[in-house]
Write a protein that holds these residues in place. Structure first.
Motif, PDB file in Angstrom:
ATOM      1  N   ARG A   1       0.837  -1.203   0.000  1.00 54.63           N
ATOM      2  CA  ARG A   1       0.000   0.000   0.000  1.00 54.63           C
ATOM      3  C   ARG A   1       0.874   1.256   0.000  1.00 54.63           C
ATOM      4  O   ARG A   1       0.578   2.227  -0.715  1.00 54.63           O
ATOM      5  N   ILE A   2       1.931   1.222   0.786  1.00 54.30           N
ATOM      6  CA  ILE A   2       2.835   2.375   0.803  1.00 54.30           C
ATOM      7  C   ILE A   2       3.456   2.582  -0.576  1.00 54.30           C
ATOM      8  O   ILE A   2       3.561   3.715  -1.067  1.00 54.30           O
ATOM      9  N   ASP A   3       3.868   1.502  -1.217  1.00 54.98           N
ATOM     10  CA  ASP A   3       4.464   1.613  -2.553  1.00 54.98           C
ATOM     11  C   ASP A   3       3.473   2.189  -3.555  1.00 54.98           C
ATOM     12  O   ASP A   3       3.832   3.047  -4.381  1.00 54.98           O
ATOM     13  N   GLN A   4       2.227   1.732  -3.511  1.00 56.02           N
ATOM     14  CA  GLN A   4       1.239   2.204  -4.474  1.00 56.02           C
ATOM     15  C   GLN A   4       0.936   3.690  -4.273  1.00 56.02           C
ATOM     16  O   GLN A   4       0.853   4.446  -5.246  1.00 56.02           O
ATOM     17  N   VAL A   5       0.763   4.085  -3.035  1.00 61.96           N
ATOM     18  CA  VAL A   5       0.475   5.498  -2.771  1.00 61.96           C
ATOM     19  C   VAL A   5       1.659   6.362  -3.198  1.00 61.96           C
ATOM     20  O   VAL A   5       1.495   7.438  -3.806  1.00 61.96           O
ATOM     21  N   THR A   6       2.873   5.905  -2.918  1.00 57.64           N
ATOM     22  CA  THR A   6       4.064   6.660  -3.292  1.00 57.64           C
ATOM     23  C   THR A   6       4.212   6.762  -4.803  1.00 57.64           C
ATOM     24  O   THR A   6       4.557   7.830  -5.340  1.00 57.64           O
ATOM     25  N   ASN A   7       3.960   5.670  -5.500  1.00 53.95           N
ATOM     26  CA  ASN A   7       4.083   5.678  -6.957  1.00 53.95           C
ATOM     27  C   ASN A   7       3.067   6.595  -7.631  1.00 53.95           C
ATOM     28  O   ASN A   7       3.287   7.036  -8.764  1.00 53.95           O
ATOM     29  N   ILE A   8       1.982   6.877  -6.946  1.00 53.62           N
ATOM     30  CA  ILE A   8       0.994   7.808  -7.502  1.00 53.62           C
ATOM     31  C   ILE A   8       1.336   9.252  -7.124  1.00 53.62           C
ATOM     32  O   ILE A   8       1.299  10.163  -7.954  1.00 53.62           O
ATOM     33  N   LEU A   9       1.713   9.468  -5.869  1.00 49.49           N
ATOM     34  CA  LEU A   9       1.954  10.836  -5.411  1.00 49.49           C
ATOM     35  C   LEU A   9       3.257  11.412  -5.949  1.00 49.49           C
ATOM     36  O   LEU A   9       3.328  12.614  -6.233  1.00 49.49           O
ATOM     37  N   ALA A  10       4.283  10.584  -6.104  1.00 52.05           N
ATOM     38  CA  ALA A  10       5.587  11.093  -6.536  1.00 52.05           C
ATOM     39  C   ALA A  10       5.541  11.728  -7.925  1.00 52.05           C
ATOM     40  O   ALA A  10       5.991  12.874  -8.094  1.00 52.05           O
ATOM     41  N   PRO A  11       5.001  11.051  -8.965  1.00 51.75           N
ATOM     42  CA  PRO A  11       4.931  11.715 -10.274  1.00 51.75           C
ATOM     43  C   PRO A  11       4.064  12.964 -10.277  1.00 51.75           C
ATOM     44  O   PRO A  11       4.381  13.942 -10.957  1.00 51.75           O
ATOM     45  N   LEU A  12       2.956  12.923  -9.513  1.00 54.61           N
ATOM     46  CA  LEU A  12       2.093  14.096  -9.464  1.00 54.61           C
ATOM     47  C   LEU A  12       2.804  15.278  -8.817  1.00 54.61           C
ATOM     48  O   LEU A  12       2.694  16.420  -9.282  1.00 54.61           O
ATOM     49  N   ALA A  13       3.551  15.019  -7.742  1.00 58.14           N
ATOM     50  CA  ALA A  13       4.252  16.101  -7.059  1.00 58.14           C
ATOM     51  C   ALA A  13       5.328  16.706  -7.959  1.00 58.14           C
ATOM     52  O   ALA A  13       5.431  17.931  -8.102  1.00 58.14           O
ATOM     53  N   VAL A  14       6.137  15.843  -8.598  1.00 64.21           N
ATOM     54  CA  VAL A  14       7.191  16.345  -9.477  1.00 64.21           C
ATOM     55  C   VAL A  14       6.588  17.053 -10.682  1.00 64.21           C
ATOM     56  O   VAL A  14       7.089  18.089 -11.140  1.00 64.21           O
ATOM     57  N   GLY A  15       5.496  16.509 -11.209  1.00 68.09           N
ATOM     58  CA  GLY A  15       4.843  17.145 -12.350  1.00 68.09           C
ATOM     59  C   GLY A  15       4.322  18.525 -12.022  1.00 68.09           C
ATOM     60  O   GLY A  15       4.444  19.463 -12.824  1.00 68.09           O
ATOM     61  N   GLN A  16       3.751  18.683 -10.833  1.00 71.35           N
ATOM     62  CA  GLN A  16       3.260  19.997 -10.430  1.00 71.35           C
ATOM     63  C   GLN A  16       4.402  20.992 -10.267  1.00 71.35           C
ATOM     64  O   GLN A  16       4.293  22.161 -10.654  1.00 71.35           O
ATOM     65  N   VAL A  17       5.527  20.540  -9.694  1.00 70.91           N
ATOM     66  CA  VAL A  17       6.679  21.432  -9.534  1.00 70.91           C
ATOM     67  C   VAL A  17       7.198  21.872 -10.889  1.00 70.91           C
ATOM     68  O   VAL A  17       7.505  23.057 -11.112  1.00 70.91           O
ATOM     69  N   MET A  18       7.309  20.933 -11.833  1.00 67.20           N
ATOM     70  CA  MET A  18       7.804  21.286 -13.163  1.00 67.20           C
ATOM     71  C   MET A  18       6.835  22.195 -13.909  1.00 67.20           C
ATOM     72  O   MET A  18       7.246  23.055 -14.683  1.00 67.20           O
ATOM     73  N   THR A  19       5.544  21.994 -13.685  1.00 68.70           N
ATOM     74  CA  THR A  19       4.547  22.817 -14.371  1.00 68.70           C
ATOM     75  C   THR A  19       4.513  24.236 -13.806  1.00 68.70           C
ATOM     76  O   THR A  19       4.493  25.220 -14.556  1.00 68.70           O
ATOM     77  N   LEU A  20       4.518  24.360 -12.479  1.00 67.06           N
ATOM     78  CA  LEU A  20       4.422  25.673 -11.853  1.00 67.06           C
ATOM     79  C   LEU A  20       5.739  26.432 -11.900  1.00 67.06           C
ATOM     80  O   LEU A  20       5.736  27.660 -11.975  1.00 67.06           O
ATOM     81  N   ALA A  21       6.866  25.718 -11.867  1.00 65.64           N
ATOM     82  CA  ALA A  21       8.169  26.384 -11.887  1.00 65.64           C
ATOM     83  C   ALA A  21       8.855  26.155 -13.223  1.00 65.64           C
ATOM     84  O   ALA A  21       8.583  26.838 -14.201  1.00 65.64           O
ATOM     85  N   SER A  22       9.732  25.164 -13.296  1.00 63.00           N
ATOM     86  CA  SER A  22      10.438  24.843 -14.530  1.00 63.00           C
ATOM     87  C   SER A  22      11.042  23.452 -14.394  1.00 63.00           C
ATOM     88  O   SER A  22      11.025  22.846 -13.308  1.00 63.00           O
ATOM     89  N   ASN A  23      11.583  22.945 -15.506  1.00 65.88           N
ATOM     90  CA  ASN A  23      12.228  21.644 -15.473  1.00 65.88           C
ATOM     91  C   ASN A  23      13.467  21.651 -14.590  1.00 65.88           C
ATOM     92  O   ASN A  23      13.770  20.665 -13.911  1.00 65.88           O
ATOM     93  N   VAL A  24      14.193  22.781 -14.595  1.00 67.07           N
ATOM     94  CA  VAL A  24      15.392  22.878 -13.764  1.00 67.07           C
ATOM     95  C   VAL A  24      15.028  22.802 -12.287  1.00 67.07           C
ATOM     96  O   VAL A  24      15.677  22.100 -11.497  1.00 67.07           O
ATOM     97  N   VAL A  25      13.974  23.523 -11.903  1.00 64.81           N
ATOM     98  CA  VAL A  25      13.531  23.484 -10.508  1.00 64.81           C
ATOM     99  C   VAL A  25      13.038  22.083 -10.147  1.00 64.81           C
ATOM    100  O   VAL A  25      13.278  21.590  -9.031  1.00 64.81           O
ATOM    101  N   GLY A  26      12.357  21.434 -11.086  1.00 66.07           N
ATOM    102  CA  GLY A  26      11.896  20.073 -10.834  1.00 66.07           C
ATOM    103  C   GLY A  26      13.047  19.111 -10.599  1.00 66.07           C
ATOM    104  O   GLY A  26      13.005  18.287  -9.672  1.00 66.07           O
ATOM    105  N   CYS A  27      14.094  19.216 -11.414  1.00 70.74           N
ATOM    106  CA  CYS A  27      15.271  18.369 -11.207  1.00 70.74           C
ATOM    107  C   CYS A  27      15.966  18.705  -9.891  1.00 70.74           C
ATOM    108  O   CYS A  27      16.450  17.811  -9.188  1.00 70.74           O
ATOM    109  N   GLY A  28      15.997  19.983  -9.540  1.00 71.96           N
ATOM    110  CA  GLY A  28      16.568  20.364  -8.256  1.00 71.96           C
ATOM    111  C   GLY A  28      15.763  19.816  -7.091  1.00 71.96           C
ATOM    112  O   GLY A  28      16.331  19.414  -6.059  1.00 71.96           O
ATOM    113  N   PHE A  29      14.448  19.790  -7.250  1.00 69.10           N
ATOM    114  CA  PHE A  29      13.586  19.204  -6.219  1.00 69.10           C
ATOM    115  C   PHE A  29      13.890  17.718  -6.034  1.00 69.10           C
ATOM    116  O   PHE A  29      13.980  17.214  -4.903  1.00 69.10           O
TER     117      PHE A  29
END
Length: 492
Positions: A99-127
């Motif tokens: 369950r932890i793996d499934q929740v993480t696999n869903i939240l991780a791409p969404l979190a990184v995607g939001q950072v890249m969308t709101l900021a930039s790809n460089v900020v996303g990689c830094g995150f």
């Protein structure tokens, strides 16, 4: 390596360090590429860009291998010792970790995607870089603490030498036989022959020695895997990886060609995560009521039953499947007007401006790549199919099938944990992971062979055939296990 030091903390620590370090260096390279893209493209006639992307791919592969090693060490070995070999506690722990793996696999791409969308790809990689450095410290601390809390983790398996002797006897390596204890050591002639053989190997170039060692390791690992009583169940799980019926980039690309928006697809992924969690809950309840082997049978039937909806979607209204694409000779000889020939060929060609017949994997310029999702910048308008019945049945089958899928996955995982000896648990689970990756690679080869949306229906049918084969292997294992159990009860 895992077979000899399964419980040694250095295995988990080294895997964790290699994984996070590889991801960190990969993030740094991507930040440099995104920040100085124009300058990099001008160096070495653009070959520096190819070198950078090659480094990223290699580092990602190294991180994936280290992650697999860490998973084997923690989720396949440590957890068995931590639960004290209690089957009930082991099932609950496996379900919780999944369950932890499934929740993480869903939240991780969404979190990184939001950072890249709101900021930039460089900020996303830094995150990602900062998160990996932080998580490395936290994970290292918790692994060390668990290792200290559970003293049994520091104890080497006492049966390692006994299992090796048993392996040699069962494979016919010891010609003296089991009862001949008068000659525990080889004869002088045998000693001389073996020393000559070792000397011949030593005289080989270093590259050949490493290759020979690698082949010998693979052969010994496969032998250990093949002779396990749970071999058929493990192979059945591996066959389930050859499928396009999951929320990966292939199914995502097909969904976009069928008029599914990104927001709706995100909702469907969330619902899929919920059904996956339901599968882990169902596993614990079924195991308590019907036993582990019967839980696998019930999960298999549920999984196959839900996938029948995907098969129905291939022939439902709105399905783009066109078998004529696989028979160009017959299509060219079909009775059509001369003026319509070019139109028919253009209908199935890859479009330049986008549309319903675009390839499942679109051009790089039209997408953003994230961890598991493909997000389109310019989704072409007018891509709505004639009917949504086909795509509805497809995703209904994929989403509901995940209940049985994850329950079956947990069943086979616990069977591997319970039936494999301590000294061989690392090797066997390593071979199992290799088989999973191999069958997963096969499904990408399938997509390369049939890349257009009109081919997707054929890929669905092939996927269901592979999954059916995998569950049939498990049914055969369950039949043998139950028959052996009945015979044991008769003899007792």
């Amino acid at each position: 390596m895992l077979a000899c030091s399964t419980y040694h903390r250095d295995v988990a620590h080294a895997s964790l360090f290699i994984q996070n370090t590889s991801v960190t260096v990969c993030s740094i390279v991507l930040m440099l590429v995104f920040s100085y893209k124009q300058r990099i493209e001008q160096i070495w006639d653009g070959w520096l860009t190819v070198v950078c992307y090659t480094v990223v791919i290699v580092l990602a592969d190294v991180a994936n291998l280290a992650s697999t090693a860490l998973t084997i060490a923690i989720q396949r070995d440590w957890i068995v010792v931590i639960t004290g070999y209690n089957r009930g506690h082991l099932a609950g722990m496996n379900a919780t970790m999944r369950r932890i793996d499934q929740v993480t696999n869903i939240l991780a791409p969404l979190a990184v995607g939001q950072v890249m969308t709101l900021a930039s790809n460089v900020v996303g990689c830094g995150f990602i870089l900062g998160w990996n450095l932080f998580s490395l410290i936290v994970e290292f601390f918790f692994l060390s603490r668990v290792y200290r809390i559970v003293p049994a983790l520091s104890v080497k398996p006492p049966t390692a030498e006994g299992d090796q002797t048993h392996l040699e006897r069962t494979e016919g390596r010891s010609p003296q036989g089991e009862g001949n204890v008068a000659q525990p050591h080889p004869l002088p002639e045998e000693n001389s022959n073996s020393s000559v053989h070792r000397k011949e190997i030593t005289n080989l170039p270093l590259c050949f020695q490493r290759f020979r060692w690698l082949m010998s390791t693979c052969k010994d690992g496969w032998r250990a895997y093949y002779r396990q009583p749970v071999f058929l169940a493990g192979m059945g799980l591996a066959f389930l990886y050859t499928t396009v019926l999951g929320f990966d980039c292939i199914t995502t690309g097909y969904a976009y060609t069928q008029g599914i928006s990104g927001s709706l697809l995100s909702v469907l992924m969330g619902v899929s995560a919920i059904t996956g969690l339901m599968g882990t809950v169902m596993f614990t309840k079924l195991r308590k009521t019907y036993g582990l082997v019967n839980t696998g049978i019930i999960s298999s039937c549920l999984h196959l039953g839900c996938l029948l909806l995907c098969v129905c979607s291939v022939f439902a209204p709105g399905s783009p499947m066109d078998l004529s694409l696989l028979m160009p000779y017959f299509a060219s000889n079909s009775s059509v007007e001369p003026g319509e020939t070019a139109t028919q060929k253009q209908k199935h060609a890859y479009p330049l401006t986008g549309g319903r017949n675009q390839p499942l994997l679109p051009d790089r310029s039209s997408i953003h790549w994230t961890n598991n999702t493909v997000l389109f910048d310019n989704v072409p308008s007018g891509t709505a199919p004639e009917s949504y019945i086909s795509i509805i049945l497809l995703f209904l089958g994929v989403i509901t099938a995940r209940i049985g899928l994850w329950s079956f996955d947990l069943t086979v995982t616990q069977l591997l944990q319970e039936t494999i000896s301590e000294s061989e648990r690392g090797v066997v689970n390593g071979v199992q992971s290799s088989m999973n990756y191999l069958m997963d690679l096969l499904h990408f080869i399938m997509v390369i062979s049939a890349p257009q949306p009109e081919h997707f229906g054929i890929l669905v049918i092939i996927s269901v055939l592979f999954i059916t084969t995998g569950h049939s292997m498990y049914f055969l294992y369950a039949h043998k296990a139950k028959r052996k159990h009945r015979l044991d009860r008769i003899h007792t």
